[in-house]
Design a protein around this motif. Sequence first.
Motif, mmCIF file in Angstrom:
data_model
loop_
_atom_site.group_PDB
_atom_site.id
_atom_site.type_symbol
_atom_site.label_atom_id
_atom_site.label_comp_id
_atom_site.label_asym_id
_atom_site.label_seq_id
_atom_site.Cartn_x
_atom_site.Cartn_y
_atom_site.Cartn_z
ATOM 1 N N ILE A 100 -30.012 0.829 -23.282
ATOM 2 C CA ILE A 100 -30.420 0.611 -21.895
ATOM 3 C C ILE A 100 -29.125 0.432 -21.105
ATOM 4 O O ILE A 100 -28.367 -0.515 -21.342
ATOM 5 N N LYS A 101 -28.853 1.388 -20.224
ATOM 6 C CA LYS A 101 -27.581 1.431 -19.487
ATOM 7 C C LYS A 101 -27.290 0.107 -18.789
ATOM 8 O O LYS A 101 -28.175 -0.496 -18.186
ATOM 9 N N GLY A 102 -26.054 -0.337 -18.930
ATOM 10 C CA GLY A 102 -25.597 -1.562 -18.288
ATOM 11 C C GLY A 102 -25.827 -2.821 -19.105
ATOM 12 O O GLY A 102 -25.250 -3.862 -18.806
ATOM 13 N N ASN A 103 -26.663 -2.748 -20.142
ATOM 14 C CA ASN A 103 -26.982 -3.940 -20.934
ATOM 15 C C ASN A 103 -26.223 -4.016 -22.250
ATOM 16 O O ASN A 103 -26.292 -5.023 -22.948
ATOM 17 N N VAL A 104 -25.502 -2.943 -22.578
ATOM 18 C CA VAL A 104 -24.697 -2.903 -23.803
ATOM 19 C C VAL A 104 -23.250 -2.621 -23.403
ATOM 20 O O VAL A 104 -22.988 -1.720 -22.605
ATOM 21 N N ALA A 105 -22.337 -3.423 -23.943
ATOM 22 C CA ALA A 105 -20.903 -3.248 -23.695
ATOM 23 C C ALA A 105 -20.269 -2.640 -24.945
ATOM 24 O O ALA A 105 -20.765 -2.824 -26.059
ATOM 25 N N PHE A 106 -19.186 -1.921 -24.756
ATOM 26 C CA PHE A 106 -18.522 -1.231 -25.861
ATOM 27 C C PHE A 106 -17.064 -1.652 -25.951
ATOM 28 O O PHE A 106 -16.427 -1.943 -24.941
ATOM 29 N N SER A 107 -16.548 -1.685 -27.172
ATOM 30 C CA SER A 107 -15.131 -1.956 -27.405
ATOM 31 C C SER A 107 -14.703 -1.151 -28.626
ATOM 32 O O SER A 107 -15.521 -0.510 -29.276
ATOM 33 N N THR A 108 -13.416 -1.187 -28.923
ATOM 34 C CA THR A 108 -12.903 -0.490 -30.095
ATOM 35 C C THR A 108 -12.600 -1.499 -31.185
ATOM 36 O O THR A 108 -11.979 -2.520 -30.939
ATOM 37 N N ASP A 109 -13.076 -1.201 -32.383
ATOM 38 C CA ASP A 109 -12.941 -2.070 -33.551
ATOM 39 C C ASP A 109 -12.065 -1.355 -34.574
ATOM 40 O O ASP A 109 -12.326 -0.207 -34.921
ATOM 41 N N TYR A 110 -11.001 -2.022 -35.029
ATOM 42 C CA TYR A 110 -10.100 -1.466 -36.043
ATOM 43 C C TYR A 110 -10.204 -2.245 -37.356
ATOM 44 O O TYR A 110 -9.317 -2.145 -38.197
ATOM 45 N N ASP A 111 -11.266 -3.007 -37.554
ATOM 46 C CA ASP A 111 -11.384 -3.889 -38.714
ATOM 47 C C ASP A 111 -11.315 -3.156 -40.060
ATOM 48 O O ASP A 111 -10.907 -3.737 -41.056
ATOM 49 N N LEU A 112 -11.722 -1.907 -40.108
ATOM 50 C CA LEU A 112 -11.674 -1.150 -41.369
ATOM 51 C C LEU A 112 -10.444 -0.262 -41.468
ATOM 52 O O LEU A 112 -10.333 0.562 -42.361
ATOM 53 N N GLY A 113 -9.520 -0.414 -40.502
ATOM 54 C CA GLY A 113 -8.289 0.357 -40.540
ATOM 55 C C GLY A 113 -8.340 1.638 -39.719
ATOM 56 O O GLY A 113 -7.372 2.391 -39.693
ATOM 57 N N TYR A 114 -9.475 1.916 -39.096
ATOM 58 C CA TYR A 114 -9.594 3.080 -38.218
ATOM 59 C C TYR A 114 -10.484 2.687 -37.037
ATOM 60 O O TYR A 114 -11.202 1.691 -37.087
ATOM 61 N N ALA A 115 -10.427 3.473 -35.988
ATOM 62 C CA ALA A 115 -11.152 3.137 -34.759
ATOM 63 C C ALA A 115 -12.642 3.413 -34.905
ATOM 64 O O ALA A 115 -13.046 4.472 -35.373
ATOM 65 N N ARG A 116 -13.445 2.418 -34.526
ATOM 66 C CA ARG A 116 -14.901 2.576 -34.426
ATOM 67 C C ARG A 116 -15.321 1.995 -33.080
ATOM 68 O O ARG A 116 -14.696 1.053 -32.585
#
Length: 160
Positions: A100-116
């Motif tokens: 639902i647009k506007g209700n979910v935020a996104f970021s970049t996660d490198y916890d496994l050694g690559y970008a997700r």
Amino acid sequence: MKKTALVVLAILLFNCKGNTQKPKKTDFKITKTEAEWKAELTDMEFYVLRKAGTERAFSSPLNKNYKAGVYVCAACQTPLFKSEHKFDSGTGWPSFDREIKGNVAFSTDYDLGYARTEEHCATCGGHLGHVFNDGPKNTTGKRHCINGVALDFVTNKNLP
């Protein structure tokens, strides 16, 4: 000298976690202390929503829920995903082809050694899961792979 410089450069590159990409706790409308969240959430909800943990695959009853309704954040009840956008990805986690647009935020996660691409509730910052580009090709091509424990389900008849 060149060898030392290369070693230092390699150490710096592999130790960068990319935390500048993560939303800050103050970026959200609802902010609480760790103690307040612990008092309100179950142990598993706290682990997933506040510590970015992951529940075991196939452990959530919401994985096979196909009723009409809305999936909301388990921490703050913000509507996140609609049931008509849910699909069976076979991964063991509730999956949706769009948020639902506007209700979910996104970021970049490198916890496994690559970008997700990591997903958070845009209201309280709770960790939801990750989004991948291997979803249904006939819709968005996205697979929002979400921890069921991060969600509550509200049937259409119980919506305001």
